[in-house]
Design an enzyme around this catalytic site. Sequence first.
Site, PDB file in Angstrom:
ATOM      1  CE  LYS A  61       3.292  -5.620   3.818  1.00 27.24           C
ATOM      2  NZ  LYS A  61       2.774  -4.460   4.556  1.00 27.24           N
ATOM      3  CD  GLU A  81       0.907  -1.484   7.857  1.00 25.63           C
ATOM      4  OE1 GLU A  81       0.749  -0.661   8.780  1.00 25.63           O
ATOM      5  OE2 GLU A  81       1.279  -1.159   6.719  1.00 25.63           O
ATOM      6  CG  ASP A 119       0.392  -3.963   2.171  1.00 23.04           C
ATOM      7  OD1 ASP A 119       0.465  -4.724   3.151  1.00 23.04           O
ATOM      8  OD2 ASP A 119       1.252  -3.100   1.904  1.00 23.04           O
ATOM      9  CG  ASP A 175      -0.394  -0.054   2.518  1.00 27.09           C
ATOM     10  OD1 ASP A 175       0.854  -0.130   2.605  1.00 27.09           O
ATOM     11  OD2 ASP A 175      -1.151  -0.025   3.507  1.00 27.09           O
ATOM     12  CB  SER A 176       4.546   1.828  -0.138  1.00 25.47           C
ATOM     13  OG  SER A 176       4.836   0.789  -1.064  1.00 25.47           O
ATOM     14  CD  GLU A 225       8.410  -0.035   6.947  1.00 22.38           C
ATOM     15  OE1 GLU A 225       7.465  -0.775   6.628  1.00 22.38           O
ATOM     16  OE2 GLU A 225       8.563   1.118   6.490  1.00 22.38           O
TER      17      GLU A 225
HETATM   18  O1  KIV Z   1       3.551  -1.045   1.502  1.00 22.26           O
HETATM   19  C1  KIV Z   1       4.708  -1.469   1.365  1.00 22.26           C
HETATM   20  O2  KIV Z   1       5.363  -1.233   0.340  1.00 22.26           O
HETATM   21  C2  KIV Z   1       5.284  -2.254   2.436  1.00 22.26           C
HETATM   22  C3  KIV Z   1       6.749  -2.560   2.348  1.00 22.26           C
HETATM   23  C4  KIV Z   1       7.479  -1.331   2.688  1.00 22.26           C
HETATM   24  C5  KIV Z   1       7.129  -3.686   3.195  1.00 22.26           C
HETATM   25  O3  KIV Z   1       4.622  -2.605   3.358  1.00 22.26           O
END
Ligand code: KIV
Length: 256
Positions: free
Chosen positions: A113, A115, A83, A44-45, A183
Amino acid sequence: MALTIRHIQNCHDHGQPIVALTATEYTLAQILDRSGVDLLLVGDSLAMVALGHKTTLPVSVEEMLSYTRAVVRGAQRALVIADLPFGSYELSPEQAFGTASRFLREAGAQGVKVEGGSPAMAETVAFLVERGIPVLGHLGLTPQAVHQLGGFRQQAKTPEAAHQLEQTALRLQEAGAFALVLEHIPDEVAAHVTQKLAIATLGIGAGPHCSGQILVTHDLLGLTEHCPPFVKPVLDLKTMIHEAIVTFSQQVRSSS
Ligand code: KIV
């Protein structure tokens, strides 16, 4: 052949470092895949690097699904994990299953993924895993909690916080997570947690002693304006693209 979560565990078990990168679109996903990356994360970055938001919070499930579909089309070999965006899984295990199942069913991701690692989140991880959805955990600096953490700051800096992170990691492992992203935590904390776990850790700003490394591809290639302090870009693609476009513009404007 397409890799599965068993490949990640095998790498970890045999001390073979795991290479993981974020991917946001088809063409780049193809290149990363053909370059032998083990795991592609539709992170989600992308809210920040592809959509221009200040944090990862605003990206929607529909946007993440669209990017995931593109990455899945480009990946023949790599394991593709997506994510779950902020607000789409935290309410209950049922909400998380509803969202996560869409990423597998509608976009072709092989896992998701999430968090954090509170007891409630561990319950959610177990709920997903029991229903056939592989889960990658994410501890340390969890960007979806940026406002709670007071910024994108290094975590687990005190012995108490490091101990808590270790307990949380063990809880997620117990819940069935197949691996954990760690992270922006001190190297020695990441090394210690990696030693304690039987599952793989993917470090980002967490030193060299994790089972593998994951980075935001835009940061690695030198595309982003403001790169996190722990990234050493391997290219200055921003400048290279700028120079290429200036050259092209000159050619066009001089009718050559
Ligand atoms: O959203 C993302 O790109 C991430 C990575 C930085 C691990 O969670």
